[in-house]
Write a protein that holds these residues in place. Structure first.
Motif, PDB file in Angstrom:
ATOM      1  N   UNK A 161       0.836  -1.207   0.000  1.00 41.21           N
ATOM      2  CA  UNK A 161       0.000   0.000   0.000  1.00 41.21           C
ATOM      3  C   UNK A 161       0.864   1.248   0.000  1.00 41.21           C
ATOM      4  N   UNK A 162       1.913   1.251   0.827  1.00 37.64           N
ATOM      5  CA  UNK A 162       2.830   2.389   0.866  1.00 37.64           C
ATOM      6  C   UNK A 162       3.489   2.567  -0.498  1.00 37.64           C
ATOM      7  N   UNK A 163       3.919   1.474  -1.097  1.00 35.45           N
ATOM      8  CA  UNK A 163       4.537   1.524  -2.418  1.00 35.45           C
ATOM      9  C   UNK A 163       3.578   2.104  -3.449  1.00 35.45           C
ATOM     10  N   UNK A 164       2.326   1.676  -3.406  1.00 36.86           N
ATOM     11  CA  UNK A 164       1.327   2.168  -4.362  1.00 36.86           C
ATOM     12  C   UNK A 164       1.075   3.665  -4.171  1.00 36.86           C
ATOM     13  N   UNK A 165       1.039   4.120  -2.931  1.00 36.91           N
ATOM     14  CA  UNK A 165       0.837   5.545  -2.661  1.00 36.91           C
ATOM     15  C   UNK A 165       2.023   6.351  -3.182  1.00 36.91           C
ATOM     16  N   UNK A 166       3.238   5.897  -2.845  1.00 39.13           N
ATOM     17  CA  UNK A 166       4.432   6.634  -3.244  1.00 39.13           C
ATOM     18  C   UNK A 166       4.633   6.673  -4.756  1.00 39.13           C
ATOM     19  N   UNK A 167       4.207   5.626  -5.434  1.00 40.33           N
ATOM     20  CA  UNK A 167       4.393   5.576  -6.888  1.00 40.33           C
ATOM     21  C   UNK A 167       3.232   6.207  -7.659  1.00 40.33           C
ATOM     22  N   UNK A 168       2.227   6.690  -6.941  1.00 41.47           N
ATOM     23  CA  UNK A 168       1.104   7.352  -7.595  1.00 41.47           C
ATOM     24  C   UNK A 168       0.054   6.400  -8.138  1.00 41.47           C
ATOM     25  N   UNK A 169       0.107   5.136  -7.758  1.00 39.60           N
ATOM     26  CA  UNK A 169      -0.861   4.166  -8.262  1.00 39.60           C
ATOM     27  C   UNK A 169      -2.192   4.233  -7.528  1.00 39.60           C
ATOM     28  N   UNK A 170      -2.184   4.657  -6.275  1.00 42.36           N
ATOM     29  CA  UNK A 170      -3.404   4.770  -5.490  1.00 42.36           C
ATOM     30  C   UNK A 170      -3.779   6.237  -5.442  1.00 42.36           C
ATOM     31  N   UNK A 171      -4.600   6.665  -6.393  1.00 44.00           N
ATOM     32  CA  UNK A 171      -4.827   8.107  -6.531  1.00 44.00           C
ATOM     33  C   UNK A 171      -6.289   8.532  -6.585  1.00 44.00           C
ATOM     34  N   UNK A 172      -7.232   7.630  -6.517  1.00 41.31           N
ATOM     35  CA  UNK A 172      -8.635   8.018  -6.718  1.00 41.31           C
ATOM     36  C   UNK A 172      -9.072   9.064  -5.697  1.00 41.31           C
ATOM     37  N   UNK A 173      -8.863   8.821  -4.415  1.00 43.46           N
ATOM     38  CA  UNK A 173      -9.259   9.782  -3.391  1.00 43.46           C
ATOM     39  C   UNK A 173      -8.439  11.062  -3.500  1.00 43.46           C
ATOM     40  N   UNK A 174      -7.153  10.940  -3.758  1.00 44.86           N
ATOM     41  CA  UNK A 174      -6.309  12.122  -3.885  1.00 44.86           C
ATOM     42  C   UNK A 174      -6.769  12.973  -5.060  1.00 44.86           C
TER      43      UNK A 174
END
Length: 82
Positions: free
Chosen positions: A42-55
């Motif tokens: 999850x941290x990796x996905x956030x840092x790499x920009x993969x988890x962006x829907x809410x942002x």
């Protein structure tokens, strides 16, 4: 101790700020994940920009309402962790 500031205008900006602040604190992705009761992936996905829907939605809201997001942190690996 150096204070860092980043203006968050895109989802990738958020992930980069998280990564830079994590590194400044001397934390691995695993350690950060443990601190927030999450997973390294999850941290990796956030840092790499993969988890962006809410942002993305938050940035759209900020744009329409005139709110500006920024992140601040200090480069101090000896700083106490909460």
């Amino acid at each position: 101790m150096v204070k860092r500031v980043a203006r968050l205008r895109a989802p990738a900006d958020f992930g980069l700020a998280i990564q830079q602040a994590r590194l400044a604190r001397g934390l691995s992705q695993v350690e950060l994940a443990q601190e927030i009761d999450s997973t390294q992936s999850t941290i990796s996905a956030i840092e790499s920009g993969q988890t962006t829907i809410l942002v993305r939605r938050l940035l759209e809201l900020a744009s329409v309402t005139g709110i500006e997001f920024s992140a601040t942190w200090e480069d101090d690996v000896d700083a106490p962790r909460d």
